[in-house]
Design a protein around this motif. Sequence first.
Motif, PDB file in Angstrom:
ATOM      1  N   LYS A 120       3.154  -6.925   4.735  1.00 38.53           N
ATOM      2  CA  LYS A 120       3.535  -6.010   5.818  1.00 38.53           C
ATOM      3  C   LYS A 120       2.984  -6.543   7.128  1.00 38.53           C
ATOM      4  CE  LYS A 120       4.443  -2.110   7.995  1.00 38.53           C
ATOM      5  NZ  LYS A 120       5.713  -1.568   8.270  1.00 38.53           N
ATOM      6  N   ARG A 121       1.694  -6.706   7.167  1.00 37.57           N
ATOM      7  CA  ARG A 121       0.971  -7.278   8.299  1.00 37.57           C
ATOM      8  C   ARG A 121      -0.309  -7.864   7.728  1.00 37.57           C
ATOM      9  NH1 ARG A 121       0.672  -1.552  10.906  1.00 37.57           N
ATOM     10  NH2 ARG A 121      -0.260  -0.473   9.171  1.00 37.57           N
ATOM     11  N   GLU A 122      -1.059  -8.516   8.558  1.00 41.62           N
ATOM     12  CA  GLU A 122      -2.268  -9.186   8.075  1.00 41.62           C
ATOM     13  C   GLU A 122      -3.188  -8.179   7.371  1.00 41.62           C
ATOM     14  OE1 GLU A 122      -4.396 -12.262   7.001  1.00 41.62           O
ATOM     15  OE2 GLU A 122      -2.565 -12.445   8.175  1.00 41.62           O
ATOM     16  N   GLY A 123      -3.571  -8.516   6.139  1.00 41.75           N
ATOM     17  CA  GLY A 123      -4.497  -7.683   5.388  1.00 41.75           C
ATOM     18  C   GLY A 123      -3.856  -6.585   4.561  1.00 41.75           C
ATOM     19  N   THR A 124      -2.523  -6.498   4.578  1.00 44.78           N
ATOM     20  CA  THR A 124      -1.853  -5.465   3.792  1.00 44.78           C
ATOM     21  C   THR A 124      -0.645  -6.039   3.065  1.00 44.78           C
ATOM     22  OG1 THR A 124      -0.266  -4.721   5.480  1.00 44.78           O
ATOM     23  CG2 THR A 124      -2.453  -3.702   5.513  1.00 44.78           C
ATOM     24  N   VAL A 125      -0.240  -5.340   2.012  1.00 48.27           N
ATOM     25  CA  VAL A 125       1.031  -5.602   1.347  1.00 48.27           C
ATOM     26  C   VAL A 125       1.751  -4.263   1.228  1.00 48.27           C
ATOM     27  CG1 VAL A 125       0.293  -7.668   0.094  1.00 48.27           C
ATOM     28  CG2 VAL A 125       0.032  -5.419  -0.975  1.00 48.27           C
ATOM     29  N   GLU A 126       3.043  -4.323   1.055  1.00 51.88           N
ATOM     30  CA  GLU A 126       3.861  -3.120   1.020  1.00 51.88           C
ATOM     31  C   GLU A 126       4.897  -3.266  -0.085  1.00 51.88           C
ATOM     32  OE1 GLU A 126       5.024  -1.245   4.826  1.00 51.88           O
ATOM     33  OE2 GLU A 126       7.063  -1.637   4.159  1.00 51.88           O
ATOM     34  N   PHE A 127       5.355  -2.136  -0.630  1.00 54.88           N
ATOM     35  CA  PHE A 127       6.436  -2.161  -1.603  1.00 54.88           C
ATOM     36  C   PHE A 127       7.311  -0.931  -1.409  1.00 54.88           C
ATOM     37  CE2 PHE A 127       3.092   0.221  -3.613  1.00 54.88           C
ATOM     38  CZ  PHE A 127       3.733   1.220  -4.328  1.00 54.88           C
ATOM     39  N   VAL A 145      -5.404  -4.804   1.491  1.00 53.26           N
ATOM     40  CA  VAL A 145      -6.094  -5.726   0.594  1.00 53.26           C
ATOM     41  C   VAL A 145      -7.373  -6.284   1.218  1.00 53.26           C
ATOM     42  CG1 VAL A 145      -4.055  -6.344  -0.743  1.00 53.26           C
ATOM     43  CG2 VAL A 145      -4.606  -7.654   1.300  1.00 53.26           C
ATOM     44  N   ARG A 146      -7.491  -6.196   2.558  1.00 50.45           N
ATOM     45  CA  ARG A 146      -8.689  -6.651   3.270  1.00 50.45           C
ATOM     46  C   ARG A 146      -9.029  -5.668   4.380  1.00 50.45           C
ATOM     47  NH1 ARG A 146      -5.925 -10.956   2.266  1.00 50.45           N
ATOM     48  NH2 ARG A 146      -4.928 -11.287   4.259  1.00 50.45           N
ATOM     49  N   GLU A 147     -10.305  -5.669   4.764  1.00 45.43           N
ATOM     50  CA  GLU A 147     -10.755  -4.823   5.874  1.00 45.43           C
ATOM     51  C   GLU A 147      -9.961  -5.148   7.132  1.00 45.43           C
ATOM     52  OE1 GLU A 147     -13.309  -2.533   5.953  1.00 45.43           O
ATOM     53  OE2 GLU A 147     -13.730  -2.767   3.821  1.00 45.43           O
ATOM     54  N   SER A 148      -9.736  -4.139   7.950  1.00 43.77           N
ATOM     55  CA  SER A 148      -9.045  -4.370   9.218  1.00 43.77           C
ATOM     56  C   SER A 148     -10.060  -4.690  10.305  1.00 43.77           C
ATOM     57  CB  SER A 148      -8.219  -3.147   9.611  1.00 43.77           C
ATOM     58  OG  SER A 148      -9.080  -2.079   9.959  1.00 43.77           O
ATOM     59  N   ALA A 149      -9.605  -5.281  11.371  1.00 47.04           N
ATOM     60  CA  ALA A 149     -10.481  -5.625  12.486  1.00 47.04           C
ATOM     61  C   ALA A 149     -11.031  -4.375  13.164  1.00 47.04           C
ATOM     62  CB  ALA A 149      -9.733  -6.484  13.502  1.00 47.04           C
ATOM     63  N   THR A 150     -10.280  -3.274  13.096  1.00 45.27           N
ATOM     64  CA  THR A 150     -10.705  -2.034  13.751  1.00 45.27           C
ATOM     65  C   THR A 150     -11.609  -1.190  12.868  1.00 45.27           C
ATOM     66  OG1 THR A 150      -8.766  -0.844  12.956  1.00 45.27           O
ATOM     67  CG2 THR A 150      -8.601  -1.935  15.111  1.00 45.27           C
ATOM     68  N   ASP A 151     -11.755  -1.575  11.594  1.00 44.49           N
ATOM     69  CA  ASP A 151     -12.594  -0.845  10.644  1.00 44.49           C
ATOM     70  C   ASP A 151     -12.108   0.589  10.433  1.00 44.49           C
ATOM     71  OD1 ASP A 151     -14.652  -0.919   8.784  1.00 44.49           O
ATOM     72  OD2 ASP A 151     -16.073   0.024  10.156  1.00 44.49           O
ATOM     73  N   HIS A 152     -10.823   0.823  10.646  1.00 43.18           N
ATOM     74  CA  HIS A 152     -10.217   2.141  10.425  1.00 43.18           C
ATOM     75  C   HIS A 152     -10.174   2.411   8.921  1.00 43.18           C
ATOM     76  CE1 HIS A 152      -7.544   5.525  11.006  1.00 43.18           C
ATOM     77  NE2 HIS A 152      -6.772   5.026  10.066  1.00 43.18           N
ATOM     78  N   VAL A 183      -9.617   6.018   7.509  1.00 44.59           N
ATOM     79  CA  VAL A 183      -8.996   7.291   7.151  1.00 44.59           C
ATOM     80  C   VAL A 183      -7.515   7.081   6.824  1.00 44.59           C
ATOM     81  CG1 VAL A 183      -8.471   9.617   7.973  1.00 44.59           C
ATOM     82  CG2 VAL A 183     -10.623   8.523   8.614  1.00 44.59           C
ATOM     83  N   GLY A 184      -7.079   7.683   5.721  1.00 43.95           N
ATOM     84  CA  GLY A 184      -5.667   7.632   5.352  1.00 43.95           C
ATOM     85  C   GLY A 184      -5.176   6.285   4.873  1.00 43.95           C
ATOM     86  N   ILE A 185      -6.075   5.440   4.421  1.00 45.96           N
ATOM     87  CA  ILE A 185      -5.686   4.098   3.970  1.00 45.96           C
ATOM     88  C   ILE A 185      -5.647   4.067   2.452  1.00 45.96           C
ATOM     89  CG2 ILE A 185      -6.461   1.697   3.838  1.00 45.96           C
ATOM     90  CD1 ILE A 185      -7.471   1.977   6.669  1.00 45.96           C
ATOM     91  N   ASP A 186      -4.601   3.457   1.918  1.00 46.50           N
ATOM     92  CA  ASP A 186      -4.504   3.234   0.480  1.00 46.50           C
ATOM     93  C   ASP A 186      -5.082   1.846   0.203  1.00 46.50           C
ATOM     94  OD1 ASP A 186      -3.138   5.660  -0.337  1.00 46.50           O
ATOM     95  OD2 ASP A 186      -1.409   4.876   0.749  1.00 46.50           O
ATOM     96  N   TRP A 187      -6.270   1.816  -0.388  1.00 46.06           N
ATOM     97  CA  TRP A 187      -6.948   0.551  -0.674  1.00 46.06           C
ATOM     98  C   TRP A 187      -6.418  -0.047  -1.966  1.00 46.06           C
ATOM     99  CZ3 TRP A 187      -9.718  -1.775   2.916  1.00 46.06           C
ATOM    100  CH2 TRP A 187     -10.205  -1.006   3.967  1.00 46.06           C
ATOM    101  N   ALA A 188      -5.986  -1.275  -1.907  1.00 45.26           N
ATOM    102  CA  ALA A 188      -5.416  -1.959  -3.067  1.00 45.26           C
ATOM    103  C   ALA A 188      -6.383  -1.962  -4.242  1.00 45.26           C
ATOM    104  CB  ALA A 188      -5.019  -3.385  -2.686  1.00 45.26           C
ATOM    105  N   GLY A 189      -7.661  -2.167  -3.978  1.00 45.02           N
ATOM    106  CA  GLY A 189      -8.652  -2.240  -5.046  1.00 45.02           C
ATOM    107  C   GLY A 189      -8.703  -1.006  -5.920  1.00 45.02           C
ATOM    108  N   GLU A 190      -8.423   0.152  -5.346  1.00 50.69           N
ATOM    109  CA  GLU A 190      -8.436   1.399  -6.110  1.00 50.69           C
ATOM    110  C   GLU A 190      -7.301   1.452  -7.136  1.00 50.69           C
ATOM    111  OE1 GLU A 190      -8.430   4.697  -3.409  1.00 50.69           O
ATOM    112  OE2 GLU A 190     -10.104   3.877  -2.267  1.00 50.69           O
ATOM    113  N   TYR A 191      -6.254   0.689  -6.903  1.00 49.98           N
ATOM    114  CA  TYR A 191      -5.081   0.712  -7.774  1.00 49.98           C
ATOM    115  C   TYR A 191      -4.958  -0.523  -8.670  1.00 49.98           C
ATOM    116  CZ  TYR A 191      -3.582   4.535  -4.754  1.00 49.98           C
ATOM    117  OH  TYR A 191      -3.502   5.720  -4.064  1.00 49.98           O
ATOM    118  N   ARG A 192      -5.982  -1.378  -8.680  1.00 46.71           N
ATOM    119  CA  ARG A 192      -5.903  -2.571  -9.530  1.00 46.71           C
ATOM    120  C   ARG A 192      -5.575  -2.150 -10.951  1.00 46.71           C
ATOM    121  NH1 ARG A 192      -8.420  -7.525  -7.662  1.00 46.71           N
ATOM    122  NH2 ARG A 192      -7.619  -8.272  -9.633  1.00 46.71           N
ATOM    123  N   LEU A 193      -4.715  -2.892 -11.602  1.00 45.10           N
ATOM    124  CA  LEU A 193      -4.244  -2.554 -12.940  1.00 45.10           C
ATOM    125  C   LEU A 193      -5.398  -2.260 -13.880  1.00 45.10           C
ATOM    126  CD1 LEU A 193      -1.876  -2.257 -14.923  1.00 45.10           C
ATOM    127  CD2 LEU A 193      -2.061  -4.713 -15.356  1.00 45.10           C
TER     128      LEU A 193
END
Length: 154
Positions: free
Chosen positions: A67-74, A125-132, A134-144
């Motif tokens: 999607k953008r740096e540090g994220t993936v989308e589906f 999938v990685r921390e953002s530069a803004t360290d935001h 709230v409301g983020i779906d962290w990939a690690g929480e959904y690892r298979l």
Amino acid sequence: MPDRTACYDELQEPQKRGQATEAIIQSAFVLRDIPVLVPTYGTESYDLVVEVGGRFHRIQCKTAYRKREGTVEFETVSAHLGQDGSDRCGYDGRAAYFAVYDPINDNQYLIPVSERTRDTMELRVRESATDHRVGIDWAGEYRLENQLEELRRP
């Protein structure tokens, strides 16, 4: 041998990418000694059924993209060509989980369909530069692996 991201980039048709994703996800379950059932016909609203913890779960396989740096989308909806054009339909009540393969980072995720919020879902999938945070779906929480531990609990 080229990495999986390069292989996915070479697949021109979305159907071929989907078939590759389904095969990778199937093998991820089989390697964890989880039985996988595949519908005989491709007309079901799910791609696989897995048995975990004595219960069956309908799985819809999806391929993630950057999607953008540090994220993936589906995509969390299916698009079918109807008589009036394209028809987008969600999976609520038709599948229990999205099994998502991320060829960019070579990860698999298992996400409850009930947690989708829009027509797409973005995973950080990685921390953002803004360290935001709230409301983020962290990939690690959904690892298979993490999600399977939850499903195995009685």
